[in-house]
Structure formats: C-alpha cells, structure tokens
Design a protein around this motif. Structure first.
Motif, PDB file in Angstrom:
ATOM      1  N   CYS A   1       0.804  -1.159  -0.129  1.00  0.00           N
ATOM      2  CA  CYS A   1       0.284  -0.019   0.132  1.00  0.00           C
ATOM      3  C   CYS A   1       0.913   1.317  -0.079  1.00  0.00           C
ATOM      4  O   CYS A   1       1.943   1.198   0.642  1.00  0.00           O
ATOM      5  CB  CYS A   1      -0.872  -0.199   1.305  1.00  0.00           C
ATOM      6  N   SER A   2       0.514   2.377  -0.606  1.00  0.00           N
ATOM      7  CA  SER A   2       1.215   3.402  -0.610  1.00  0.00           C
ATOM      8  C   SER A   2       1.339   4.081   0.615  1.00  0.00           C
ATOM      9  O   SER A   2       0.477   3.672   1.665  1.00  0.00           O
ATOM     10  CB  SER A   2       0.427   4.606  -1.495  1.00  0.00           C
TER      11      SER A   2
ATOM     12  N   THR B   1       6.585   1.871   1.262  1.00  0.00           N
ATOM     13  CA  THR B   1       7.199   1.792  -0.111  1.00  0.00           C
ATOM     14  C   THR B   1       8.535   2.220   0.233  1.00  0.00           C
ATOM     15  O   THR B   1       9.647   1.705  -0.427  1.00  0.00           O
ATOM     16  CB  THR B   1       6.472   2.612  -0.997  1.00  0.00           C
TER      17      THR B   1
ATOM     18  N   VAL C   1       2.912  -0.703  -6.076  1.00  0.00           N
ATOM     19  CA  VAL C   1       2.267  -0.188  -5.161  1.00  0.00           C
ATOM     20  C   VAL C   1       0.854  -0.021  -5.483  1.00  0.00           C
ATOM     21  O   VAL C   1       0.302  -0.091  -6.474  1.00  0.00           O
ATOM     22  CB  VAL C   1       2.664   1.466  -5.112  1.00  0.00           C
TER      23      VAL C   1
ATOM     24  N   TYR D   1      -3.094   1.083  -4.181  1.00  0.00           N
ATOM     25  CA  TYR D   1      -3.868   2.112  -3.661  1.00  0.00           C
ATOM     26  C   TYR D   1      -5.149   2.247  -4.067  1.00  0.00           C
ATOM     27  O   TYR D   1      -5.347   2.707  -5.463  1.00  0.00           O
ATOM     28  CB  TYR D   1      -3.105   3.223  -3.553  1.00  0.00           C
ATOM     29  N   LYS D   2      -6.374   2.067  -3.301  1.00  0.00           N
ATOM     30  CA  LYS D   2      -7.643   2.184  -3.722  1.00  0.00           C
ATOM     31  C   LYS D   2      -8.349   2.935  -2.715  1.00  0.00           C
ATOM     32  O   LYS D   2      -8.527   2.353  -1.471  1.00  0.00           O
ATOM     33  CB  LYS D   2      -8.374   1.010  -4.158  1.00  0.00           C
ATOM     34  N   VAL D   3      -9.030   4.147  -2.881  1.00  0.00           N
ATOM     35  CA  VAL D   3      -9.952   4.672  -1.806  1.00  0.00           C
ATOM     36  C   VAL D   3     -11.333   4.911  -2.389  1.00  0.00           C
ATOM     37  O   VAL D   3     -11.771   4.690  -3.509  1.00  0.00           O
ATOM     38  CB  VAL D   3      -9.116   5.981  -1.470  1.00  0.00           C
TER      39      VAL D   3
ATOM     40  N   GLU E   1     -11.000  10.323  -3.057  1.00  0.00           N
ATOM     41  CA  GLU E   1     -10.219  10.524  -4.365  1.00  0.00           C
ATOM     42  C   GLU E   1     -10.412  11.955  -5.005  1.00  0.00           C
ATOM     43  O   GLU E   1      -9.452  12.397  -5.180  1.00  0.00           O
ATOM     44  CB  GLU E   1     -10.446   9.338  -5.275  1.00  0.00           C
TER      45      GLU E   1
ATOM     46  N   ILE F   1       2.531   8.426  -6.035  1.00  0.00           N
ATOM     47  CA  ILE F   1       2.546   8.157  -4.625  1.00  0.00           C
ATOM     48  C   ILE F   1       3.235   7.264  -4.051  1.00  0.00           C
ATOM     49  O   ILE F   1       3.456   7.166  -2.825  1.00  0.00           O
ATOM     50  CB  ILE F   1       0.955   7.823  -4.536  1.00  0.00           C
TER      51      ILE F   1
ATOM     52  N   GLU G   1       2.652   1.557 -10.348  1.00  0.00           N
ATOM     53  CA  GLU G   1       1.778   1.847  -9.366  1.00  0.00           C
ATOM     54  C   GLU G   1       0.455   1.517  -9.974  1.00  0.00           C
ATOM     55  O   GLU G   1      -0.062   1.866 -10.956  1.00  0.00           O
ATOM     56  CB  GLU G   1       1.892   3.282  -9.066  1.00  0.00           C
TER      57      GLU G   1
ATOM     58  N   LEU H   1      -3.544   2.342  -9.167  1.00  0.00           N
ATOM     59  CA  LEU H   1      -4.299   3.128  -8.612  1.00  0.00           C
ATOM     60  C   LEU H   1      -5.889   3.126  -8.677  1.00  0.00           C
ATOM     61  O   LEU H   1      -5.877   2.818 -10.133  1.00  0.00           O
ATOM     62  CB  LEU H   1      -3.716   4.586  -8.469  1.00  0.00           C
ATOM     63  N   GLN H   2      -6.627   2.917  -7.982  1.00  0.00           N
ATOM     64  CA  GLN H   2      -8.067   3.242  -8.142  1.00  0.00           C
ATOM     65  C   GLN H   2      -8.629   2.086  -9.045  1.00  0.00           C
ATOM     66  O   GLN H   2      -8.428   0.689  -8.581  1.00  0.00           O
ATOM     67  CB  GLN H   2      -8.563   4.510  -8.526  1.00  0.00           C
TER      68      GLN H   2
END
Length: 118
Positions: free
Chosen positions: A10-11, A15, A27, A29-31, A36, A48, A62, A64-65
């Motif tokens: 995870c970011s 890292t 890496v 990362y999901k929010v 976001e 990130i 990376e 992401l999302q």
C-alpha cells in the motif's frame, strides 16, 4: 520485506521501507470516490509511491483506483519477474540514493515543494 522476492505494498512509508530493504514492489492504492476527489484537489504529485516521488519518475509500478484489479496485479507481477534484474537494480539505485541523504531533511523538502509548488 528483506527476504521476499516481490512485495505488493500500500502507498505510504511502507514503499520507502521496501526500497530500503532492496525489494522490488508494486504499489497498490484504492480509496472511495469522495476521498479520491478530495485527494486530487489537495495533492499535486504525479506519483504516490515514495521511491517514484524521490526519483521523479516511475521506477516501480503503481496501480491506483480502477487499475487495482486481479488482472492488472497479475500482469505487473509477471512483468517484474520477467525483468527482475532491471527492477532489482532500480530499487537498489533508489536505496543507494536514500542511504546517502538525511531522510528527514529530504522528506521535509519534498513536502514543502508539494505545498509550495511555485
């Protein structure tokens, strides 16, 4: 981290810890959507993962999302293992740069440059 061949991380500071251990990583990362949207308004950095932020370019993948999927994770994992010595070299290079500097000073400079981009 030191004994793994590859990490899914995870970011965040993990890292940097992974890089200091010299282990290649991906890496992830999901929010939530609201987080976001707020993040895009507040954070003005292209990357990130701290190794990528330090280098100013993507040296570690990376995801992401919407890119965080089983298929994309599999593809990036395969890519790293196909080019393992290259990724290992990238992480060791960032490790050598970090080892030569004072981490707290560098972190402060990076944060300052993000808050005051002009």
């Amino acid at each position: 981290m030191r004994y793994a061949d590859l990490l899914w991380v995870c970011s965040g500071t993990a890292t940097l810890e992974s890089a200091l251990n010299g282990t290649p990583m991906i890496v992830l990362y999901k929010v939530g959507k609201l987080t976001e949207m707020i993040g895009k308004c507040v954070v003005k950095t292209k990357y990130i993962g701290l190794p990528n932020v330090i280098e100013g370019k993507e040296i570690i993948p990376e995801l992401l999302q919407a890119d965080v999927t089983a298929d994309s994770l599999y593809e990036k994992t395969e890519e790293i293992f196909r080019n393992y010595s290259d990724y290992l070299g990238r992480v060791r290079n960032i490790k050598s740069k970090i080892d030569k500097k004072i981490p707290s000073e560098n972190a402060a400079r990076e944060i300052y440059s993000m808050l005051h981009p002009y």
